[in-house]
Design an enzyme around this catalytic site. Structure first.
Site, PDB file in Angstrom:
ATOM      1  N   TRP A 265       0.159   3.471  -8.839  1.00 42.27           N
ATOM      2  CA  TRP A 265       0.759   3.395  -7.739  1.00 42.27           C
ATOM      3  C   TRP A 265       1.427   2.296  -7.559  1.00 42.27           C
ATOM      4  O   TRP A 265       0.882   1.105  -7.928  1.00 42.27           O
ATOM      5  CB  TRP A 265      -0.065   3.738  -6.642  1.00 42.27           C
ATOM      6  CG  TRP A 265       0.457   4.270  -5.362  1.00 42.27           C
ATOM      7  CD1 TRP A 265       1.710   4.765  -4.840  1.00 42.27           C
ATOM      8  CD2 TRP A 265       0.128   3.798  -3.683  1.00 42.27           C
ATOM      9  NE1 TRP A 265       2.086   4.902  -3.962  1.00 42.27           N
ATOM     10  CE2 TRP A 265       1.015   4.338  -2.800  1.00 42.27           C
ATOM     11  CE3 TRP A 265      -1.013   2.952  -3.361  1.00 42.27           C
ATOM     12  CZ2 TRP A 265       0.901   4.288  -1.572  1.00 42.27           C
ATOM     13  CZ3 TRP A 265      -1.143   2.867  -1.970  1.00 42.27           C
ATOM     14  CH2 TRP A 265       0.056   3.391  -0.977  1.00 42.27           C
ATOM     15  N   HIS A 266       2.647   1.858  -6.645  1.00 40.75           N
ATOM     16  CA  HIS A 266       3.374   0.906  -6.565  1.00 40.75           C
ATOM     17  C   HIS A 266       3.395   0.531  -4.850  1.00 40.75           C
ATOM     18  O   HIS A 266       3.689   1.598  -4.193  1.00 40.75           O
ATOM     19  CB  HIS A 266       4.495   0.883  -7.182  1.00 40.75           C
ATOM     20  CG  HIS A 266       4.633   1.030  -8.727  1.00 40.75           C
ATOM     21  ND1 HIS A 266       4.522   2.432  -9.041  1.00 40.75           N
ATOM     22  CD2 HIS A 266       4.467   0.379  -9.757  1.00 40.75           C
ATOM     23  CE1 HIS A 266       4.355   2.451 -10.218  1.00 40.75           C
ATOM     24  NE2 HIS A 266       4.156   1.296 -10.975  1.00 40.75           N
ATOM     25  N   SER A 267       3.109  -0.646  -4.722  1.00 37.93           N
ATOM     26  CA  SER A 267       3.083  -0.941  -3.184  1.00 37.93           C
ATOM     27  C   SER A 267       4.208  -2.231  -2.828  1.00 37.93           C
ATOM     28  O   SER A 267       3.618  -3.284  -2.972  1.00 37.93           O
ATOM     29  CB  SER A 267       1.973  -1.380  -2.453  1.00 37.93           C
ATOM     30  OG  SER A 267       2.116  -1.469  -1.131  1.00 37.93           O
TER      31      SER A 267
END
Ligand code: RIB
Ligand code: CA
Length: 313
Positions: free
Chosen positions: A237-239
């Site tokens: 996941w990328h934030s």
């Protein structure tokens, strides 16, 4: 006790903005003096409500200032398909009791810059509409702040909202051009760096399961976005905003950066909203941006865990 660094965050919450805000409020070395709110991920009514709700969850009365509801010149589409129609996963949370301030975001940015006398760290996590207005109202703004860290752009043209444009820049390219031409030395954490600094969904879920009330709230508002990402981007996941905030809070967590001139395309049929980097120095213009290319991943993830209240092993 060392003096804390004043932080003003311009943001369009948004799920990844929310994680960045949790990180900012969790850091004892910084004090958030104001949140200024942009339209972007979703409309301004929602982004303001989300910012106020996040402040309630954290337990802070930091002032929240509404900004511009639309881009400077042309309308743009939002990112509700990623963040939910309300920007916080459509969980139907109880709105915060507190209201936003009457002072416009652009005026608040100028006032805090002047009050902090060169010490203010500005972090821009959304479209740059408010910041562009502030620069037009106070052309000396760049000289009044210590740092400007921008989450935005795609430094080799690998966009996330069009082929060449990243969302924050692509939503209001004219505003980004105003800001990039006004600030002689700002910092960029771009979308391509974000993709290099993801974390496993499974790890993040474990952090959410062991955190405190902040983690429980974040678990709820991010569920829709994490499911959306899992279907499209695999097991990491990328934030985006969290990575930019990690660099803003801990500059020495940037392991590799390059100084280059970065411009914004506002006219291109295929490239409107692109951040055009003069990698080879052919344009002859002075470098205006420090492009952060590599960030200390363990330090980044430790800050996220701390912001979620995950017990230190
Ligand atoms: O491209 C990612 C950026 O656009 C993030 O700031 C996200 O919140 C959206 O605003
Ligand atoms: Ca954002």
């Amino acid at each position: 006790m060392r003096e804390t660094i004043p932080l003003l965050i311009d943001t369009d919450p948004g799920v990844d903005d929310a994680l960045a805000l949790l990180m900012a409020f969790d850091d004892p070395a910084h004090r958030v003096v104001a949140l200024t709110i942009a339209a972007g991920n979703v409309g301004l009514v929602h982004t303001v409500a989300n910012a106020l709700k996040l402040c309630e969850v954290v337990g802070t009365d930091v002032p929240v200032h509404a900004g511009c509801p639309v881009p400077l010149v042309y309308p743009s589409g939002d990112a509700a398909f990623v963040h939910g129609n309300d920007g916080f996963g459509d969980i139907g949370y109880q709105p915060a009791q507190r209201a936003a301030e009457h002072e416009h975001a652009a005026l608040a940015i100028i006032r805090h810059a002047r009050e902090q006398r060169g010490k203010l760290c500005l972090v821009a996590l959304g479209p740059l509409t408010n910041l562009a207005l502030a620069v037009r109202l106070e052309p000396a703004l760049p000289s009044l702040v210590a740092r400007l860290v921008v989450m935005g752009g795609a430094v080799t043209g690998q966009g996330n909202t069009t082929v060449a444009a990243e969302f924050n820049i692509g939503f209001d390219p004219e505003a980004a051009r105003v800001v990039f031409e006004a600030f002689p030395a700002f910092e960029i954490v771009d979308w391509e760096a974000v993709l290099r600094h993801g974390f496993l969904h499974a790890a993040f879920e474990a952090w959410l399961a062991t955190g405190d009330a902040r983690a429980r709230f974040y678990d709820a508002i991010s569920r829709k976005t994490r499911a959306w990402a899992g279907d499209r981007r695999g097991d990491h996941w990328h934030s985006a905003d969290a990575l930019a905030m990690a660099v803003a809070l801990q500059p020495d967590s940037s392991l590799h950066s390059e100084l280059r001139h970065v411009g914004v395309e506002t006219e291109g049929r295929l490239t409107r909203g692109a951040t055009v980097v003069d990698w080879a120095g052919r344009g002859g213009q002075a470098a205006n941006a420090r492009i952060h290319l590599a960030v200390d991943q363990p330090a980044f993830e430790a800050r996220i865990r701390s912001a979620l209240g995950v017990p230190v092993a």
